[in-house]
Design an enzyme around this catalytic site. Structure first.
Site, PDB file in Angstrom:
ATOM      1  N   GLU A   3      13.370  -5.361 -11.058  1.00  0.00           N
ATOM      2  CA  GLU A   3      11.893  -4.402 -11.399  1.00  0.00           C
ATOM      3  C   GLU A   3      12.393  -3.522 -11.899  1.00  0.00           C
ATOM      4  OE1 GLU A   3       9.614  -6.581  -8.230  1.00  0.00           O
ATOM      5  OE2 GLU A   3       9.902  -8.487  -9.211  1.00  0.00           O
ATOM      6  N   HIS A  30      16.362  -2.626  -7.908  1.00  0.00           N
ATOM      7  CA  HIS A  30      15.731  -4.229  -8.063  1.00  0.00           C
ATOM      8  C   HIS A  30      15.674  -4.182  -9.422  1.00  0.00           C
ATOM      9  CE1 HIS A  30      12.977  -7.128  -7.764  1.00  0.00           C
ATOM     10  NE2 HIS A  30      13.179  -7.543  -6.781  1.00  0.00           N
ATOM     11  N   SER A  79      13.263 -16.435  -5.106  1.00  0.00           N
ATOM     12  CA  SER A  79      12.646 -17.517  -4.764  1.00  0.00           C
ATOM     13  C   SER A  79      12.980 -18.301  -3.250  1.00  0.00           C
ATOM     14  CB  SER A  79      12.307 -18.366  -5.987  1.00  0.00           C
ATOM     15  OG  SER A  79      11.713 -17.648  -6.887  1.00  0.00           O
ATOM     16  N   GLY A 128      11.360 -11.936  -1.001  1.00  0.00           N
ATOM     17  CA  GLY A 128      10.228 -11.155  -1.746  1.00  0.00           C
ATOM     18  C   GLY A 128       9.094 -11.590  -1.761  1.00  0.00           C
ATOM     19  N   GLY A 129       8.226 -13.283  -1.971  1.00  0.00           N
ATOM     20  CA  GLY A 129       6.723 -13.836  -2.103  1.00  0.00           C
ATOM     21  C   GLY A 129       6.779 -13.980  -0.464  1.00  0.00           C
ATOM     22  N   GLY A 149      10.710 -14.329  -7.622  1.00  0.00           N
ATOM     23  CA  GLY A 149       9.009 -14.971  -8.389  1.00  0.00           C
ATOM     24  C   GLY A 149       8.186 -15.902  -8.982  1.00  0.00           C
TER      25      GLY A 149
HETATM   26  C1  PEP Z   1      12.901 -10.119  -4.550  1.00  0.00           C
HETATM   27  O1  PEP Z   1      11.852  -8.827  -4.928  1.00  0.00           O
HETATM   28  O2  PEP Z   1      13.870  -9.161  -4.786  1.00  0.00           O
HETATM   29  C2  PEP Z   1      12.685 -11.121  -4.407  1.00  0.00           C
HETATM   30  C3  PEP Z   1      13.831 -12.180  -4.367  1.00  0.00           C
HETATM   31  O3  PEP Z   1      11.506 -12.114  -4.843  1.00  0.00           O
HETATM   32  P1  PEP Z   1      11.104 -13.329  -4.942  1.00  0.00           P
HETATM   33  O4  PEP Z   1      11.406 -14.106  -3.694  1.00  0.00           O
HETATM   34  O5  PEP Z   1       9.344 -13.442  -4.475  1.00  0.00           O
HETATM   35  O6  PEP Z   1      11.825 -13.918  -5.461  1.00  0.00           O
END
Ligand code: PEP
Length: 251
Positions: free
Chosen positions: A95, A93, A208, A229-230, A169
């Site tokens: 991050e 990922h 997102s 993610g969120g 994000g």
């Molecule tokens: C993710 O962390 O893999 C991600 C896609 O986050 P978000 O959907 O919040 O952008």
């Protein structure tokens, strides 16, 4: 035909009380028309797996170490994730690549460890905003694809998630044309690297994804699902994304 996959990445969110969201999700999708996966923090994996029981919602980890045991304080081995009830693990990922300096070679070694433990690796890749602005997107993701896949990658043990770093994000997403361009390039890259497996490997889009944009993203050719993610933290939101995936045209 590739079965679609909706994967939720809870990142460093979630306490025991939040398992109620996993339960609500499984109750909302007793016989889903796609695969569903939740990847909570490592502390919740075994409890989530126990809570979900025989539900079709699978549980995954968010990282694993490249070796199976040893003096690696704070790390978790792939076999430990499997032992806790995980069937998948997110690897590489952005991050982790940013926070922990993970290289493509390290991601490939982790993916090999995941395979050895019987886990499906969700290998993440994607360009930064500066790389996109410089016109380097396809070169970057091509390099990441080639460097992050271990020998022995198959359609059964590997999923690829295209996640533009600048879309994670942020509430910003690429255009459908931009997603289509990258997914087509990844499919072509897979055909070159793994000719026998390429057509079966699922390509997820991540960055997102929300209930409001999911249907448009899932209509893009070669999008086999999403890494979310969120919007995966609340069952009501993730459920709406899953519903959009269930009714999307075949990729
Ligand atoms: C993710 O962390 O893999 C991600 C896609 O986050 P978000 O959907 O919040 O952008």
């Amino acid at each position: 035909m590739r079965r679609k996959l909706a994967a939720g990445n809870w990142k460093m969110h979630g306490l025991g009380a939040d398992l109620a969201e996993a339960t609500a999700l499984s109750l909302a999708h007793p016989a889903p028309g796609c695969d569903i996966l939740l990847c909570p923090p490592a502390t919740l994996i075994s409890r989530m797996a126990a809570t979900l029981g025989q539900s079709p919602v699978a549980v995954g980890g968010q990282d694993c170490h490249a070796t199976d045991k040893g003096a690696h304080t704070g790390d978790v081995a792939a076999a430990m994730l499997a032992d806790a009830g995980a069937t998948h693990v997110i690897l590489g990922h952005s991050e982790r690549r940013a926070d922990h300096g993970e290289s493509d070679a390290q991601v490939a070694a982790k993916a090999a460890a995941a395979q050895g433990a019987g886990l499906t690796a969700i290998v993440c890749l994607g360009e930064t905003e500066a790389q996109r602005d410089a016109g380097e997107t396809l070169a970057v993701v091509g390099r990441q694809l080639e460097g992050s896949l271990p020998a022995g990658a198959t359609a059964a043990n590997t999923v690829i998630a295209y996640e533009p770093v600048w879309a994670i994000g942020t509430g910003r997403t690429p255009t459908e044309e931009q997603i289509a361009e990258v997914h087509a390039a990844l499919r072509a890259g897979l055909a070159r690297l793994l000719p026998a497996e390429a057509a079966g490997i699922r390509l997820l889009y991540g960055g997102s994804v929300k209930p409001a944009n999911a249907a448009a993203i899932f209509a893009v050719p070669d999008v086999d699902g999403a890494l979310v993610g969120g919007a995966s933290l609340k069952a009501v939101d993730f459920s709406a994304i899953i519903a959009a995936l269930e009714t999307a045209p075949p990729a």
